[in-house]
Design a protein around this motif. Structure first.
Motif, PDB file in Angstrom:
ATOM      1  N   ASP A   1      74.401   8.027  71.254  1.00 27.20           N
ATOM      2  CA  ASP A   1      75.226   7.121  72.050  1.00 27.20           C
ATOM      3  C   ASP A   1      76.349   7.938  72.692  1.00 27.20           C
ATOM      4  N   LEU A   2      76.284   8.086  74.011  1.00 27.83           N
ATOM      5  CA  LEU A   2      77.255   8.938  74.712  1.00 27.83           C
ATOM      6  C   LEU A   2      78.650   8.325  74.761  1.00 27.83           C
ATOM      7  N   SER A   3      78.767   7.039  74.421  1.00 31.87           N
ATOM      8  CA  SER A   3      80.082   6.387  74.501  1.00 31.87           C
ATOM      9  C   SER A   3      80.909   6.606  73.230  1.00 31.87           C
ATOM     10  N   LEU A   4      80.328   7.202  72.211  1.00 34.71           N
ATOM     11  CA  LEU A   4      81.037   7.356  70.941  1.00 34.71           C
ATOM     12  C   LEU A   4      82.135   8.412  71.032  1.00 34.71           C
TER      13      LEU A   4
ATOM     14  N   PHE B   1      83.964  11.506  69.867  1.00 27.99           N
ATOM     15  CA  PHE B   1      83.857  12.752  69.095  1.00 27.99           C
ATOM     16  C   PHE B   1      82.625  12.854  68.203  1.00 27.99           C
ATOM     17  N   ARG B   2      81.554  12.136  68.532  1.00 26.51           N
ATOM     18  CA  ARG B   2      80.321  12.285  67.756  1.00 26.51           C
ATOM     19  C   ARG B   2      79.157  11.867  68.617  1.00 26.51           C
ATOM     20  N   GLY B   3      77.940  12.244  68.183  1.00 28.01           N
ATOM     21  CA  GLY B   3      76.798  12.059  69.057  1.00 28.01           C
ATOM     22  C   GLY B   3      75.894  10.885  68.749  1.00 28.01           C
ATOM     23  N   SER B   4      75.829  10.473  67.465  1.00 28.66           N
ATOM     24  CA  SER B   4      74.933   9.360  67.144  1.00 28.66           C
ATOM     25  C   SER B   4      75.641   8.336  66.263  1.00 28.66           C
ATOM     26  N   ARG B   5      75.150   7.092  66.338  1.00 25.85           N
ATOM     27  CA  ARG B   5      75.877   5.968  65.732  1.00 25.85           C
ATOM     28  C   ARG B   5      75.983   6.053  64.213  1.00 25.85           C
ATOM     29  N   ASN B   6      75.068   6.760  63.558  1.00 27.87           N
ATOM     30  CA  ASN B   6      75.147   6.883  62.097  1.00 27.87           C
ATOM     31  C   ASN B   6      76.287   7.792  61.654  1.00 27.87           C
ATOM     32  N   GLN B   7      76.771   8.645  62.549  1.00 25.08           N
ATOM     33  CA  GLN B   7      77.832   9.585  62.168  1.00 25.08           C
ATOM     34  C   GLN B   7      79.173   8.863  62.104  1.00 25.08           C
ATOM     35  N   ARG B   8      80.001   9.283  61.150  1.00 22.52           N
ATOM     36  CA  ARG B   8      81.276   8.592  60.914  1.00 22.52           C
ATOM     37  C   ARG B   8      82.451   9.555  61.054  1.00 22.52           C
ATOM     38  N   LEU B   9      83.580   9.030  61.540  1.00 21.50           N
ATOM     39  CA  LEU B   9      84.830   9.796  61.551  1.00 21.50           C
ATOM     40  C   LEU B   9      85.599   9.351  60.314  1.00 21.50           C
ATOM     41  N   ILE B  10      85.528  10.144  59.253  1.00 20.80           N
ATOM     42  CA  ILE B  10      86.098   9.729  57.969  1.00 20.80           C
ATOM     43  C   ILE B  10      87.494  10.308  57.783  1.00 20.80           C
ATOM     44  N   ASP B  11      88.450   9.413  57.538  1.00 22.81           N
ATOM     45  CA  ASP B  11      89.820   9.825  57.226  1.00 22.81           C
ATOM     46  C   ASP B  11      89.817  10.320  55.781  1.00 22.81           C
ATOM     47  N   MET B  12      89.843  11.629  55.597  1.00 22.20           N
ATOM     48  CA  MET B  12      89.636  12.188  54.266  1.00 22.20           C
ATOM     49  C   MET B  12      90.814  11.964  53.323  1.00 22.20           C
ATOM     50  N   LYS B  13      92.022  11.978  53.863  1.00 22.81           N
ATOM     51  CA  LYS B  13      93.170  11.778  52.979  1.00 22.81           C
ATOM     52  C   LYS B  13      93.088  10.395  52.337  1.00 22.81           C
ATOM     53  N   LYS B  14      92.849   9.377  53.182  1.00 25.88           N
ATOM     54  CA  LYS B  14      92.761   8.009  52.654  1.00 25.88           C
ATOM     55  C   LYS B  14      91.540   7.850  51.756  1.00 25.88           C
ATOM     56  N   THR B  15      90.439   8.462  52.157  1.00 27.19           N
ATOM     57  CA  THR B  15      89.194   8.315  51.390  1.00 27.19           C
ATOM     58  C   THR B  15      89.319   8.925  49.998  1.00 27.19           C
ATOM     59  N   LEU B  16      89.877  10.118  49.906  1.00 25.40           N
ATOM     60  CA  LEU B  16      89.965  10.770  48.598  1.00 25.40           C
ATOM     61  C   LEU B  16      91.045  10.139  47.724  1.00 25.40           C
TER      62      LEU B  16
END
Ligand code: SF4
Length: 189
Positions: A143-146, A148-163
């Protein structure tokens, strides 16, 4: 690939002045080596674990010292997680210089947490990451509209909050340009 904190195998020299591999003005480390072999990968020349060139980590640190006006460092490739020990060393140095850290990996966050149970270097590296862009590139979900990533399954994960919460927390894409991600940030680990 053998883990090493003295050398890193790179596909190219440190790239500077990128505005497409995360927010702000960024330098990019193009790691060499990837076993995921995603269909439609844009960088298949980075798959070969014997390709590219071995570079002393001290040389990478010297290149980081030369950066001016950059707000962040992005690890891409290839898959940086195949050289987690070397990347961890570089990320620690980059953070000490005030750079925020984004990492692109074909592994999912959950896979990396599982891998950390037998090799803690993955968790060590993840503690130094601000945003993890995770998951293999899936051509059928391209999906070209995303952002900073190329496909919809990929996630932008906030690591500080996640950990800190123990629950996968995504970057708020609507607020990202008003946040720390455009700024040089202090170490939080
Ligand atoms: S993880 Fe990235 S570098 Fe590796 S094959 Fe997939 S798209 Fe290419």
């Amino acid at each position: 690939m053998e883990q090493n904190n003295k050398y890193i195998r790179l596909a190219a020299d440190l790239q500077t002045d990128s505005i497409v591999d995360g927010p702000g003005l960024r330098a990019v480390i193009w790691t060499q080596g990837c076993a995921h072999h995603c269909k439609g990968c844009q960088n298949p020349q980075t798959w070969d674990f014997n390709g590219g060139g071995l570079v002393p980590i001290e040389m990478v640190k010297d290149a980081i010292d030369e950066l001016e006006y950059h707000t962040g460092l992005t690890f891409s490739g290839g898959d940086p997680m195949f050289q987690a020990e070397a990347c961890n060393e570089i990320a620690e140095y980059a953070r000490s210089k005030g750079l925020n850290i984004w990492v692109y990996t074909g592994f999912t966050f959950e896979e990396l947490m599982k891998m950390s149970e037998t090799n803690p270097i993955y968790l060590e590296f993840m503690k130094k990451i601000d945003v993890l862009v995770d998951g293999r590139f899936k051509l059928e979900e391209r999906d070209l509209s995303l952002l900073f990533r190329g496909s919809r399954n990929q996630r932008l994960i906030d690591m500080k909050k996640t950990l800190s919460s123990g629950k996968v927390t995504l970057l708020n894409e609507y607020e990202y340009n008003e946040t720390k991600y455009f700024e040089r940030v202090p170490m939080y680990v």
